[in-house]
Design an enzyme around this catalytic site. Structure first.
Site, PDB file in Angstrom:
ATOM      1  N   CYS A  35      42.453  21.204 -12.475  1.00 61.12           N
ATOM      2  CA  CYS A  35      42.689  20.961 -11.050  1.00 61.12           C
ATOM      3  C   CYS A  35      42.011  19.655 -10.653  1.00 61.12           C
ATOM      4  O   CYS A  35      41.011  19.258 -11.257  1.00 61.12           O
ATOM      5  CB  CYS A  35      42.105  22.137 -10.251  1.00 61.12           C
ATOM      6  SG  CYS A  35      42.154  21.955  -8.463  1.00 61.12           S
ATOM      7  N   GLY A  36      42.524  19.002  -9.639  1.00 62.42           N
ATOM      8  CA  GLY A  36      41.891  17.793  -9.134  1.00 62.42           C
ATOM      9  C   GLY A  36      40.482  18.049  -8.619  1.00 62.42           C
ATOM     10  O   GLY A  36      39.659  17.140  -8.557  1.00 62.42           O
TER      11      GLY A  36
END
Length: 190
Positions: A67-68
């Site tokens: 995930c970012g």
């Protein structure tokens, strides 16, 4: 016929009285839950009794490896190391609810967290944090009728739930809010 009439009147009177009793009941008779009532499994499959966290402030966060926001592991670990001796525990719950950003097994997640971020705070087994298969811990965190504070949706990975020493929900921070945000740090110190 007279007996039938008396019986009907008696039933009507009984029904009427029951209606009044029901109307006088409080809106909710459900007892407020706490985080401490739950038992979960950690990444190794061992039992983890959240009652062991009584007297500590807890940040519950749903995590993902792809995930970012994944770099927040580093800040979570920094907070944990700095404040664990002052009563803070961070509890991570890996979840694959958002764009399949946590596809790994519990073993793969443990390896990823250790190798990439040196995570030492408690990490639990992968769960679902929303939908029909939502884990009971997250039902508590997101439903006002269970936590007594507010309803919330888990919008994305790395959403943070602040829990006080009594196991009660205090506040929710969405993913954009960094773990080291001054509001969170002040809550930890307070």
């Amino acid at each position: 016929m007279k007996n039938l009439f008396i019986s009907a009147c008696g039933l009507l009177l009984l029904w009427s009285c029951q209606g009044q009793i029901t109307q006088n009941k409080p809106e909710s008779t459900m007892e407020k839950q706490t985080l401490h009532q739950f038992k979960v499994k950690d990444l190794s499959g061992n039992d983890f009794d959240l009652a062991s966290l009584k007297g500590k402030k807890v940040i519950v966060v749903n995590t993902a490896s792809k995930c970012g926001y994944t770099p927040q592991y580093e800040q979570l670990e920094t907070l944990y190391k700095e404040y664990k001796d002052k009563g803070l525990v961070i509890v991570g719950f890996p979840a694959n609810n958002f764009l399949w950003q946590e596809p790994g097994t519990n073993e793969e997640i443990a390896t990823f967290c250790q190798l990439n971020y040196g995570v030492t705070f408690p990490m639990m087994s992968k769960i679902s944090v929303k939908g029909k298969d939502m884990d009971p811990v997250y039902q508590f965190l997101t439903q006002k009728d269970k936590n007594g504070i507010l309803d919330s949706d888990v919008k994305w990975n790395f959403q943070k739930y602040l829990i006080n020493e009594k196991g009660e929900l205090v506040k929710v921070y969405y993913s954009k809010t960094l773990p080291t945000d001054p509001e969170i740090v002040n809550w930890i110190k307070g």
